[in-house]
Design an enzyme around this catalytic site. Structure first.
Site: not given
Ligand code: DER
Length: 223
Positions: A27-28, A82-83, A103, A121
């Site tokens: 989502s980020t 993202g993370a 990823e 996070k």
């Molecule tokens: O799957 C992942 O690793 C994505 O990067 C995700 O988990 C990141 O989280 P977010 O939706 O809050 O950006």
């Protein structure tokens, strides 16, 4: 969601003409990819994208971002993703979006890695977030039992209809509820040796820059 949008848009500032860019998932990263599309359309930004999931590929195609597979480029200049958790020593847990295999493949072929997160996070130590493990179907029940015996409190990732979730590679996800992970490097070594484990969500010693969206600003941390 506003913090995610702000950090996603800020991340696009790092993209320069001519780059091969790893386009993250989640989502980020969604907001980052949207901003790349906007800059291409409105500013003539000229890049090639390498995606980290089918859903990011579909988003990039909608935005008419030129794409290549990770195997069609010599390397990726910069991956922005993202993370789910980032610890004080900049280790990460990823895979909340079940995309961590692609990823990690894209990250491992990138010259520079930037993670974009909202401040929620950032943690002292990893582990509050369940650790995703991508496993092949064959033998997954045996692996599940191994994880149970280790006290890792496993659960199969499921769809809303209670069927088992399938990754882009058509594998299963087992989430481990470990609590605080005091020795992530040792855990990584243990998981890497387990037959049937395709990839885990520990991303250790790999990020170069972290952008953190807070209510006041986007904080940039160089690792
Ligand atoms: O799957 C992942 O690793 C994505 O990067 C995700 O988990 C990141 O989280 P977010 O939706 O809050 O950006």
């Amino acid at each position: 969601m506003e913090l995610k949008k702000a950090v996603g848009i800020k991340a696009a500032d790092y993209i320069e003409n001519g780059m091969v860019v790893g386009l993250g998932t989640g989502s980020t990263a969604y907001y980052f990819v949207e901003e790349v599309g906007r800059r291409m359309k409105e500013e003539g930004l000229d890049i090639v994208g390498v995606t980290t999931s089918i859903r990011t590929k579909e988003q990039a195609e909608r935005l008419q971002i030129p794409l290549k597979s990770v195997d069609e480029v010599e390397y990726i200049d910069m991956t922005i993703d993202g993370a789910d958790e980032i610890s004080d020593d900049f280790h990460g847990i990823k895979g909340g979006g079940a995309a961590h295999l692609y990823e990690k493949i894209v990250a491992n072929n990138s010259k520079k890695i930037i993670w974009i997160v909202d401040e929620s996070k950032m943690v002292q130590k990893l582990g509050a977030f369940p650790l995703p493990i991508e496993v092949v179907k064959y033998g997954s029940q045996q692996l599940f039992k191994r994880f149970e015996e280790k006290g890792y409190q496993p659960s199969f990732r499921k769809n809303e209809d209670d069927t088992l979730y399938l990754t882009d590679e058509q594998n299963y996800i087992i989430d481990l509820h470990l609590g605080q992970i005091d020795y992530p490097i040792e855990l990584e070594k243990e998981l890497d040796k387990m037959t049937g484990v395709v990839e885990h969500g520990l991303f250790l010693n790999c990020v170069d820059t972290v952008l953190i969206g807070t209510s006041e600003e986007v904080i940039v941390k160089e690792v």
